[in-house]
Scaffold this motif. Structure first.
Motif, PDB file in Angstrom:
ATOM      1  N   ALA A 182       0.823  -1.235   0.038  1.00  0.00           N
ATOM      2  CA  ALA A 182      -0.041  -0.018  -0.130  1.00  0.00           C
ATOM      3  C   ALA A 182       0.839   1.367   0.019  1.00  0.00           C
ATOM      4  O   ALA A 182       0.304   2.353  -0.288  1.00  0.00           O
ATOM      5  CB  ALA A 182      -1.129   0.080   1.107  1.00  0.00           C
ATOM      6  N   PHE A 183       2.342   1.164   0.263  1.00  0.00           N
ATOM      7  CA  PHE A 183       2.986   2.399   0.468  1.00  0.00           C
ATOM      8  C   PHE A 183       4.287   2.281  -0.565  1.00  0.00           C
ATOM      9  O   PHE A 183       4.919   3.128  -0.246  1.00  0.00           O
ATOM     10  CB  PHE A 183       3.484   2.271   1.867  1.00  0.00           C
ATOM     11  CG  PHE A 183       2.579   2.341   2.886  1.00  0.00           C
ATOM     12  CD1 PHE A 183       2.048   3.442   3.287  1.00  0.00           C
ATOM     13  CD2 PHE A 183       2.304   1.116   3.534  1.00  0.00           C
ATOM     14  CE1 PHE A 183       1.140   3.318   4.287  1.00  0.00           C
ATOM     15  CE2 PHE A 183       1.220   0.938   4.539  1.00  0.00           C
ATOM     16  CZ  PHE A 183       0.529   2.292   4.909  1.00  0.00           C
ATOM     17  N   VAL A 184       4.137   1.815  -1.476  1.00  0.00           N
ATOM     18  CA  VAL A 184       5.173   1.511  -2.724  1.00  0.00           C
ATOM     19  C   VAL A 184       5.187   2.752  -3.299  1.00  0.00           C
ATOM     20  O   VAL A 184       4.120   3.797  -3.540  1.00  0.00           O
ATOM     21  CB  VAL A 184       5.096   0.439  -3.528  1.00  0.00           C
ATOM     22  CG1 VAL A 184       5.225  -0.776  -2.790  1.00  0.00           C
ATOM     23  CG2 VAL A 184       3.684   0.481  -4.554  1.00  0.00           C
ATOM     24  N   LYS A 185       6.384   3.257  -3.975  1.00  0.00           N
ATOM     25  CA  LYS A 185       6.454   4.647  -4.683  1.00  0.00           C
ATOM     26  C   LYS A 185       6.779   4.391  -6.175  1.00  0.00           C
ATOM     27  O   LYS A 185       6.667   5.451  -6.901  1.00  0.00           O
ATOM     28  CB  LYS A 185       7.735   5.247  -3.960  1.00  0.00           C
ATOM     29  CG  LYS A 185       7.781   5.624  -2.496  1.00  0.00           C
ATOM     30  CD  LYS A 185       6.298   6.511  -2.389  1.00  0.00           C
ATOM     31  CE  LYS A 185       6.378   6.780  -0.933  1.00  0.00           C
ATOM     32  NZ  LYS A 185       5.191   7.524  -0.588  1.00  0.00           N
ATOM     33  N   ASN A 186       6.965   3.155  -6.545  1.00  0.00           N
ATOM     34  CA  ASN A 186       7.249   2.948  -8.037  1.00  0.00           C
ATOM     35  C   ASN A 186       6.708   1.391  -8.263  1.00  0.00           C
ATOM     36  O   ASN A 186       6.613   0.708  -7.406  1.00  0.00           O
ATOM     37  CB  ASN A 186       8.607   3.335  -8.518  1.00  0.00           C
ATOM     38  CG  ASN A 186       9.760   2.184  -7.655  1.00  0.00           C
ATOM     39  OD1 ASN A 186       9.689   1.069  -8.065  1.00  0.00           O
ATOM     40  ND2 ASN A 186      10.513   2.840  -6.909  1.00  0.00           N
ATOM     41  N   PRO A 187       6.526   1.175  -9.630  1.00  0.00           N
ATOM     42  CA  PRO A 187       5.960  -0.341 -10.014  1.00  0.00           C
ATOM     43  C   PRO A 187       7.144  -1.143  -9.565  1.00  0.00           C
ATOM     44  O   PRO A 187       6.719  -2.446  -9.181  1.00  0.00           O
ATOM     45  CB  PRO A 187       5.859  -0.099 -11.482  1.00  0.00           C
ATOM     46  CG  PRO A 187       5.710   1.380 -11.757  1.00  0.00           C
ATOM     47  CD  PRO A 187       6.524   2.165 -10.820  1.00  0.00           C
ATOM     48  N   TRP A 188       8.173  -1.153  -9.694  1.00  0.00           N
ATOM     49  CA  TRP A 188       9.292  -2.166  -9.281  1.00  0.00           C
ATOM     50  C   TRP A 188       9.281  -2.791  -7.867  1.00  0.00           C
ATOM     51  O   TRP A 188       9.375  -3.672  -7.733  1.00  0.00           O
ATOM     52  CB  TRP A 188      10.523  -1.631  -9.739  1.00  0.00           C
ATOM     53  CG  TRP A 188      10.952  -1.313 -11.280  1.00  0.00           C
ATOM     54  CD1 TRP A 188      10.910  -0.241 -11.859  1.00  0.00           C
ATOM     55  CD2 TRP A 188      10.756  -2.382 -12.234  1.00  0.00           C
ATOM     56  NE1 TRP A 188      10.849  -0.010 -13.215  1.00  0.00           N
ATOM     57  CE2 TRP A 188      10.805  -1.546 -13.317  1.00  0.00           C
ATOM     58  CE3 TRP A 188      10.490  -3.671 -12.470  1.00  0.00           C
ATOM     59  CZ2 TRP A 188      10.803  -1.994 -14.664  1.00  0.00           C
ATOM     60  CZ3 TRP A 188      10.464  -4.229 -13.550  1.00  0.00           C
ATOM     61  CH2 TRP A 188      10.504  -3.649 -14.838  1.00  0.00           C
ATOM     62  N   GLN A 189       8.793  -1.676  -6.818  1.00  0.00           N
ATOM     63  CA  GLN A 189       8.795  -2.245  -5.664  1.00  0.00           C
ATOM     64  C   GLN A 189       7.448  -3.104  -5.616  1.00  0.00           C
ATOM     65  O   GLN A 189       7.454  -3.861  -4.727  1.00  0.00           O
ATOM     66  CB  GLN A 189       8.511  -0.753  -4.742  1.00  0.00           C
ATOM     67  CG  GLN A 189      10.047   0.177  -4.576  1.00  0.00           C
ATOM     68  CD  GLN A 189       9.527   1.342  -3.773  1.00  0.00           C
ATOM     69  OE1 GLN A 189       8.274   1.651  -3.531  1.00  0.00           O
ATOM     70  NE2 GLN A 189      10.639   1.969  -3.510  1.00  0.00           N
ATOM     71  N   LEU A 190       6.543  -2.703  -6.311  1.00  0.00           N
ATOM     72  CA  LEU A 190       5.266  -3.402  -6.116  1.00  0.00           C
ATOM     73  C   LEU A 190       5.551  -4.798  -6.757  1.00  0.00           C
ATOM     74  O   LEU A 190       5.090  -5.779  -6.278  1.00  0.00           O
ATOM     75  CB  LEU A 190       4.362  -2.962  -7.038  1.00  0.00           C
ATOM     76  CG  LEU A 190       2.800  -3.562  -6.889  1.00  0.00           C
ATOM     77  CD1 LEU A 190       2.330  -3.766  -5.576  1.00  0.00           C
ATOM     78  CD2 LEU A 190       1.852  -2.780  -8.165  1.00  0.00           C
ATOM     79  N   VAL A 191       6.171  -4.940  -7.759  1.00  0.00           N
ATOM     80  CA  VAL A 191       6.817  -6.119  -8.481  1.00  0.00           C
ATOM     81  C   VAL A 191       7.511  -7.187  -7.407  1.00  0.00           C
ATOM     82  O   VAL A 191       7.307  -8.414  -7.586  1.00  0.00           O
ATOM     83  CB  VAL A 191       7.474  -6.089  -9.806  1.00  0.00           C
ATOM     84  CG1 VAL A 191       7.935  -7.333 -10.235  1.00  0.00           C
ATOM     85  CG2 VAL A 191       6.693  -5.259 -10.915  1.00  0.00           C
ATOM     86  N   VAL A 192       8.387  -6.490  -6.819  1.00  0.00           N
ATOM     87  CA  VAL A 192       9.083  -7.130  -5.871  1.00  0.00           C
ATOM     88  C   VAL A 192       8.374  -7.813  -4.780  1.00  0.00           C
ATOM     89  O   VAL A 192       8.381  -9.051  -4.420  1.00  0.00           O
ATOM     90  CB  VAL A 192      10.263  -6.323  -5.342  1.00  0.00           C
ATOM     91  CG1 VAL A 192      11.149  -6.888  -4.098  1.00  0.00           C
ATOM     92  CG2 VAL A 192      11.326  -6.033  -6.417  1.00  0.00           C
ATOM     93  N   LEU A 193       7.477  -7.046  -4.177  1.00  0.00           N
ATOM     94  CA  LEU A 193       6.591  -7.463  -3.130  1.00  0.00           C
ATOM     95  C   LEU A 193       5.658  -8.439  -3.414  1.00  0.00           C
ATOM     96  O   LEU A 193       5.213  -9.459  -2.853  1.00  0.00           O
ATOM     97  CB  LEU A 193       5.856  -6.225  -2.340  1.00  0.00           C
ATOM     98  CG  LEU A 193       6.731  -5.212  -1.588  1.00  0.00           C
ATOM     99  CD1 LEU A 193       5.888  -4.173  -1.468  1.00  0.00           C
ATOM    100  CD2 LEU A 193       7.201  -5.848  -0.463  1.00  0.00           C
TER     101      LEU A 193
END
Length: 402
Positions: free
Chosen positions: A297-308
């Motif tokens: 819910a707190f990611v700043k860019n799509p790559w952080q979302l992909v990793v999570l």
């Protein structure tokens, strides 16, 4: 090669393809419906939701029925019926003349499904106890990865080969699954229960009723967790990344990262569950998955979302093999197909419920609350599993050692 290993290889391929066949339509559905003559955007959205969701709802109803048939007639006949039937129906979607024919074929697809139920039952009943967790963990990667990678596969085929070829290529793969099943799957089936039991009699025959219910709910919550992000992921990626030319690719990667992680981790976690106990892996997986949901819910860019999302897939990979291992452990062999049929129904309802939940929560509360809500469901489920499954089975294991 041992018979159960050969069956596992063939079932994995067939289960992957059948899961792709269920989910690959998602990204091309609005475009295909538009090609069928529906041009008003609200109608396209309405028909898309109906056409996608109806297959899973109908599958939830018919999975226990095909589970009963698997216990009665054998698992291989059900594999052949489902793979050939889906091959014909999915190919027929490419010839649909209007949206009502397409929806009708999606309903029929839900009716004739059952490949996953028969596969799980076959592997669960034919694999020795020492390898059951690993085998069921390996098999589980087929269903999850097929469902999560299906939209990306469907989108790629639709963009590069045309919308109709999404159905023709998927249908051809299902036909290959039918042929390989017919040639290579071996089953020594002896019907143990000669009487056709009613639903009440089946329930009364299950020795661990409370554990069985918890397994159904856990499978339902798992699929909600995986699919709650589906309706909002493209919107979320758009908010995180303003270069619109790559939004579709990044959204597909974020959604499919969980499937890739499942392929990597599920067999290994299944093998661990064989050694330390499925209830321990299940509890740890629920807690870790619930916690990993929160930072999404707190990611700043799509790559952080992909990793999570990838890390989430590593955690949830421990749940399906644990559920299936425990279901096998607490269910009489004569009822295995029927109970696995109900488990698959819980999964199909979770896919549908997750999609609805994600969309509604995002609309009324905001995208961040989709992750908070799903995290809460997983952690509540973990508390329930701790008190009703983990402690109960751990005490039994301790008593057996004394």
């Amino acid at each position: 090669m041992k018979m159960w290993k050969r069956n596992l290889i063939v079932c994995w391929f067939g289960m992957f393809v059948s899961s792709v066949g269920m989910s690959q339509i998602a990204p091309v559905l609005p475009l295909y419906i538009k090609n069928l003559g529906v041009h008003l955007t609200p109608l396209i959205e309405q028909f898309s939701g109906i056409a996608f969701g109806v297959t899973f709802i109908v599958s939830a109803v018919f999975s226990p029925i095909w589970g009963l048939a698997a216990d009665k007639f054998g698992r291989k006949p059900m594999l052949l019926r489902a793979s050939l039937g889906m091959a014909v129906v999915v190919c027929s979607m490419g010839f649909a003349q209007n949206v009502y024919e397409l929806i009708g074929l999606r309903v029929l697809q839900g009716v004739i499904t059952g490949y996953s139920t028969a596969c799980t039952t076959l592997i669960a009943t034919q694999t020795d106890k020492e390898h059951a967790g690993w085998a069921l963990g390996t098999l589980s990667t087929a269903g999850i990865s097929g469902s999560l990678l299906g939209p990306m596969i469907g989108g790629y085929i639709g963009e590069n080969f045309g919308l109709q070829n999404v159905f023709f290529i998927t249908g051809a793969m299902l036909l290959i699954a039918f042929i390989t099943t017919a040639l290579f799957v071996k089953e020594s089936f002896t019907r143990q229960d000669k009487k056709v039991l009613s639903a009440k009699e089946i329930w009364n025959s299950i020795p661990e009723k409370s554990l069985t219910i918890i397994m159904f709910v856990t499978f339902f919550v798992l699929t909600i967790a995986l699919y709650s992000v589906e309706p909002i992921i493209t919107v979320y990626v758009t908010q995180l990344y303003h270069n619109t030319s790559h939004v579709a690719l990044l959204a597909g990667m974020a959604f499919s990262a969980s499937g890739l992680a499942n392929i990597i981790a599920a067999p290994r976690l299944g093998k661990i569950s064989d050694k330390i106990g499925a209830q321990k892996v299940m509890l740890a997986a629920l807690v870790v998955a619930g916690l990993i949901m929160i930072p999404q819910a707190f990611v700043k860019n799509p790559w952080q979302l992909v990793v999570l999302r990838f890390l989430l897939g590593l955690a949830t990979a421990g749940l399906i093999p644990s559920v299936n291992t425990l279901v096998k452990r607490i269910t009489p062999d004569s009822l295995t197909g029927r109970v696995f049929g109900f488990t698959m129904s819980a999964g199909y309802l979770g896919v549908f419920g997750g999609s609805i939940l994600g969309g509604q929560v995002a609309a009324y509360l905001g995208i961040s609350y989709v992750f908070f809500t799903t995290s809460a469901l997983l952690l509540i489920n973990a508390v329930w599993v701790y008190f009703k499954v983990y402690k109960k089975l751990s005490l039994k294991e301790e008593a057996s050692y004394k």
